[in-house]
Design an enzyme around this catalytic site. Structure first.
Site, PDB file in Angstrom:
ATOM      1  N   VAL A  21       0.838  -1.222   0.000  1.00 46.11           N
ATOM      2  CA  VAL A  21       0.000   0.000   0.000  1.00 46.11           C
ATOM      3  C   VAL A  21       0.866   1.264   0.000  1.00 46.11           C
ATOM      4  CG1 VAL A  21      -1.689   1.368   1.290  1.00 46.11           C
ATOM      5  CG2 VAL A  21      -2.000  -1.117   1.101  1.00 46.11           C
ATOM      6  N   SER A  84       4.454  -1.305   9.052  1.00 43.44           N
ATOM      7  CA  SER A  84       4.076  -2.375   9.986  1.00 43.44           C
ATOM      8  C   SER A  84       3.934  -3.657   9.189  1.00 43.44           C
ATOM      9  CB  SER A  84       2.716  -2.080  10.654  1.00 43.44           C
ATOM     10  OG  SER A  84       2.285  -3.223  11.371  1.00 43.44           O
ATOM     11  N   LYS A 100       6.432  -3.215  18.103  1.00 41.37           N
ATOM     12  CA  LYS A 100       7.263  -2.003  18.068  1.00 41.37           C
ATOM     13  C   LYS A 100       6.836  -1.067  16.936  1.00 41.37           C
ATOM     14  CE  LYS A 100      11.450  -3.787  20.224  1.00 41.37           C
ATOM     15  NZ  LYS A 100      12.847  -4.175  20.004  1.00 41.37           N
ATOM     16  N   ALA A 123      -1.711   4.530   9.496  1.00 42.22           N
ATOM     17  CA  ALA A 123      -2.461   3.436   8.871  1.00 42.22           C
ATOM     18  C   ALA A 123      -2.909   2.494   9.978  1.00 42.22           C
ATOM     19  CB  ALA A 123      -1.571   2.704   7.872  1.00 42.22           C
ATOM     20  N   TYR A 154      -0.621  -7.613  16.566  1.00 43.30           N
ATOM     21  CA  TYR A 154      -1.004  -6.659  15.507  1.00 43.30           C
ATOM     22  C   TYR A 154      -2.168  -5.791  15.966  1.00 43.30           C
ATOM     23  CZ  TYR A 154      -2.299  -5.027  10.794  1.00 43.30           C
ATOM     24  OH  TYR A 154      -2.598  -4.265   9.688  1.00 43.30           O
ATOM     25  N   ARG A 195      -2.135 -13.658   2.599  1.00 39.89           N
ATOM     26  CA  ARG A 195      -3.455 -13.049   2.509  1.00 39.89           C
ATOM     27  C   ARG A 195      -4.224 -13.732   1.375  1.00 39.89           C
ATOM     28  NH1 ARG A 195      -1.895  -6.755   3.840  1.00 39.89           N
ATOM     29  NH2 ARG A 195       0.044  -7.173   2.772  1.00 39.89           N
TER      30      ARG A 195
HETATM   31  N1  NAD Z   1      -3.197  -4.237   2.931  1.00 40.02           N
HETATM   32  C1  NAD Z   1      -4.209  -4.267   3.760  1.00 40.02           C
HETATM   33  O1  NAD Z   1      -5.233  -4.899   3.464  1.00 40.02           O
HETATM   34  C2  NAD Z   1      -4.163  -3.507   5.062  1.00 40.02           C
HETATM   35  C3  NAD Z   1      -5.268  -3.584   5.912  1.00 40.02           C
HETATM   36  C4  NAD Z   1      -5.240  -2.893   7.105  1.00 40.02           C
HETATM   37  C5  NAD Z   1      -4.148  -2.119   7.437  1.00 40.02           C
HETATM   38  N2  NAD Z   1      -3.088  -2.058   6.607  1.00 40.02           N
HETATM   39  C6  NAD Z   1      -1.926  -1.248   7.042  1.00 40.02           C
HETATM   40  O2  NAD Z   1      -1.356  -0.559   5.952  1.00 40.02           O
HETATM   41  C7  NAD Z   1       0.076  -0.513   6.098  1.00 40.02           C
HETATM   42  C8  NAD Z   1       0.724  -1.111   4.864  1.00 40.02           C
HETATM   43  O3  NAD Z   1       0.320  -2.474   4.756  1.00 40.02           O
HETATM   44  P1  NAD Z   1       0.694  -3.368   3.487  1.00 40.02           P
HETATM   45  O4  NAD Z   1      -0.430  -4.304   3.300  1.00 40.02           O
HETATM   46  O5  NAD Z   1       1.113  -2.503   2.377  1.00 40.02           O
HETATM   47  O6  NAD Z   1       1.919  -4.202   4.085  1.00 40.02           O
HETATM   48  P2  NAD Z   1       3.439  -4.336   3.611  1.00 40.02           P
HETATM   49  O7  NAD Z   1       4.058  -5.328   4.516  1.00 40.02           O
HETATM   50  O8  NAD Z   1       3.513  -4.574   2.129  1.00 40.02           O
HETATM   51  O9  NAD Z   1       3.998  -2.869   3.882  1.00 40.02           O
HETATM   52  C9  NAD Z   1       4.539  -2.480   5.120  1.00 40.02           C
HETATM   53  C10 NAD Z   1       5.932  -1.912   4.884  1.00 40.02           C
HETATM   54  O10 NAD Z   1       6.448  -1.479   6.146  1.00 40.02           O
HETATM   55  C11 NAD Z   1       7.804  -1.883   6.235  1.00 40.02           C
HETATM   56  N3  NAD Z   1       8.145  -1.955   7.656  1.00 40.02           N
HETATM   57  C12 NAD Z   1       7.592  -2.731   8.611  1.00 40.02           C
HETATM   58  N4  NAD Z   1       8.177  -2.489   9.811  1.00 40.02           N
HETATM   59  C13 NAD Z   1       9.118  -1.546   9.583  1.00 40.02           C
HETATM   60  C14 NAD Z   1      10.063  -0.872  10.419  1.00 40.02           C
HETATM   61  N5  NAD Z   1      10.139  -1.145  11.730  1.00 40.02           N
HETATM   62  N6  NAD Z   1      10.868   0.046   9.855  1.00 40.02           N
HETATM   63  C15 NAD Z   1      10.800   0.340   8.536  1.00 40.02           C
HETATM   64  N7  NAD Z   1       9.920  -0.250   7.697  1.00 40.02           N
HETATM   65  C16 NAD Z   1       9.095  -1.198   8.223  1.00 40.02           C
HETATM   66  C17 NAD Z   1       7.854  -3.218   5.521  1.00 40.02           C
HETATM   67  O11 NAD Z   1       9.155  -3.600   5.112  1.00 40.02           O
HETATM   68  C18 NAD Z   1       6.915  -2.952   4.338  1.00 40.02           C
HETATM   69  O12 NAD Z   1       7.612  -2.408   3.257  1.00 40.02           O
HETATM   70  C19 NAD Z   1       0.403  -1.270   7.387  1.00 40.02           C
HETATM   71  O13 NAD Z   1       0.536  -0.353   8.435  1.00 40.02           O
HETATM   72  C20 NAD Z   1      -0.827  -2.132   7.602  1.00 40.02           C
HETATM   73  O14 NAD Z   1      -1.012  -2.440   8.961  1.00 40.02           O
HETATM   74  C21 NAD Z   1      -3.058  -2.745   5.433  1.00 40.02           C
END
Ligand code: NAD
Length: 321
Positions: A21, A84, A100, A123, A154, A195
Site C-alpha cells: 500500500v 508495519s 514495536k 495506517a 497486531y 493473505r
Molecule cells: N493491505 C491491507 O489490506 C491492510 C489492511 C489494514 C491495514 N493495513 C496497514 O497498511 C500498512 C501497509 O500495509 P501493506 O499491506 O502494504 O503491508 P506491507 O508489509 O507490504 O507494507 C509495510 C511496509 O512497512 C515496512 N516496515 C515494517 N516495519 C518496519 C520498520 N520497523 N521500519 C521500517 N519499515 C518497516 C515493511 O518492510 C513494508 O515495506 C500497514 O501499516 C498495515 O497495517 C493494510
C-alpha cells in the site's frame, strides 16, 4: 469538506514506503507534485516496489528501521506512518517487531510530525474491531479484541498506535488522522504473504486447489489499492481528526471469492479445506458512511477490473507450467 489543494513545494514522509500500500501512496503523492521521502527496512516490503522511482529527483529513500529514532532533513508537511508487518503470517512470525511498529515507531513518526509541524496520518486497520459483534463495523464501535491471542501483537499494536495518535492530538494539538484500512488488494502484494487474494490467485496460476479455512462462510470485503490510496490522501488533506474507515463494502464469503477466481481462470473450483485459524474474524465489512460524508470518498474500481489487474501482476511471479 474542502480538502487542501495547494500542494506545490510540499514534502511527505512515508514510513514503510517499499511496502504494498505505501508504495502506491508514494506514487500518488509524486504524481500530485509532492517531494517524497520514504523509509523502510524491507522486513516485509521489497525494493522492486520503488525501483521505478530510482531516477526521480522528487524521491528519496532511506533504509531504516523506524522503530529506532530517525530524522529527515528540511521541511516536512505530511508524515504517513504506514510501516508495519500487515499480513497474519508476517506478524505471527515477528510479533515483537510488529508491536514495536505500532508503539516505538508511532512515537518516532509522531515526534517527527510534531517537530516539523506536519500533518500526521497513521495506517490503522479493521483489526482494531477484532472479531466484531456488530456488522457492518462503524467507527463508533470499540471492538472485540483478544489481548493475549496470536493476533494480538497486531491488533493491540494498532490500537496503541491510535491511542498514541489521539494523545498527541489532544496534548500537543498535532493535526492527526487515523485511517482504518479494511482488506485491500492489488499489484505489489507478495504471492506468499498468506493473505487470501494472492493465496487464491497463486494457487489458481499454479493449477492447485484453493485453501479454504473452515467452511468458507467467513466474509471479507476487498478494496482495490488505488481506491484506498485516494481515500488516504483525501483524509490527509481534510481537517477531520477522528478515525475513518476506508474499504470496499462489497462483502463476499471466502467460498464465493474462490468461485469468482476460478471463474476468471475458466476452471472448476477445487478446494483444499483447512481448519479455521484461532481468532479469525467471522465477518468483516466496513460501514463507509463517514468517509462518504466527510471525504466525498467511495471505491470506484470494480471487483472484475481490480482482480484482472492483480492477476496480470502475479503472472510474472509464477513460472508457466
Ligand atoms: N493491505 C491491507 O489490506 C491492510 C489492511 C489494514 C491495514 N493495513 C496497514 O497498511 C500498512 C501497509 O500495509 P501493506 O499491506 O502494504 O503491508 P506491507 O508489509 O507490504 O507494507 C509495510 C511496509 O512497512 C515496512 N516496515 C515494517 N516495519 C518496519 C520498520 N520497523 N521500519 C521500517 N519499515 C518497516 C515493511 O518492510 C513494508 O515495506 C500497514 O501499516 C498495515 O497495517 C493494510
Amino acid at each position: 469538506m474542502k480538502l487542501i489543494q495547494d500542494l506545490k513545494g510540499k514534502t511527505a514522509v512515508v514510513t514503510g514506503g517499499a511496502g504494498f500500500v505505501p508504495s502506491h501512496l508514494v506514487d500518488r503523492l509524486l504524481a500530485d507534485g509532492l517531494r517524497v521521502v520514504a523509509l523502510d527496512n524491507f522486513v516485509t516490503g521489497h525494493a522492486r516496489n520503488i525501483e521505478h522511482l530510482g531516477d526521480n529527483p522528487a524521491f528519496d529513500f532511506i533504509e531504516h528501521d523506524v522503530s529506532e529514532p530517525f530524522d529527515v532533513k528540511g521541511p516536512v508537511d505530511f508524515v504517513f506512518h504506514m510501516a508495519s508487518p500487515a499480513s497474519p503470517i508476517d506478524y505471527v512470525q515477528i510479533p515483537v517487531e510488529t508491536l514495536k511498529a505500532g508503539s516505538y515507531a508511532s512515537h518516532n513518526a509522531l515526534d517527527l510530525a510534531l517537530k516539523k509541524k506536519a500533518t500526521y496520518l497513521v495506517a490503522s486497520t479493521s483489526e482494531v474491531y477484532g472479531d466484531p459483534e456488530i456488522h457492518p463495523q462503524r467507527e463508533e464501535y470499540w471492538g472485540n479484541v483478544n489481548s493475549i491471542g496470536v493476533r494480538s501483537c497486531y491488533d493491540e499494536a494498532k490500537r496503541y498506535a491510535e491511542a498514541a495518535t489521539m494523545a498527541y492530538h489532544r496534548a500537543h494539538g498535532l493535526d492527526t488522522k487515523i485511517v482504518r484500512i479494511f482488506n485491500t488488494y492489488g499489484p505489489r502484494m507478495r504471492l506468499d504473504d498468506g493473505r487470501v487474494v494472492p493465496a487464491f490467485i497463486g494457487q489458481a496460476l499454479r493449477g492447485e486447489p484453493m485453501t479454504i479455512f473452515g467452511d468458507g462462510s467467513q466474509t471479507r470485503s476487498f478494496c482495490y489499492v488505488s481506491d484506498l490510496v485516494d481515500g488516504i490522501w483525501r483524509l490527509a488533506r481534510s481537517n477531520y481528526n477522528l478515525p475513518v474507515n476506508c474499504g470496499n463494502p462489497n462483502e463476499m464469503s471466502m467460498r464465493q471469492f474462490a468461485e469468482a477466481i476460478a471463474k476468471f481462470f475458466g476452471t472448476e473450483l477445487r478446494i483444499d479445506p483447512k481448519p479455521l485459524p484461532p481468532d479469525d474474524p467471522k465477518v468483516r465489512k466496513p460501514d463507509i458512511s463517514r468517509a462518504k460524508e466527510i471525504l466525498g470518498w467511495e471505491p470506484v474500481v470494480s471487483f472484475d477490473t481490480g482482480i484482472r489487474e492483480t492477476i496480470e501482476y502475479f503472472r510474472d511471479f509464477v513460472p508457466v507450467a
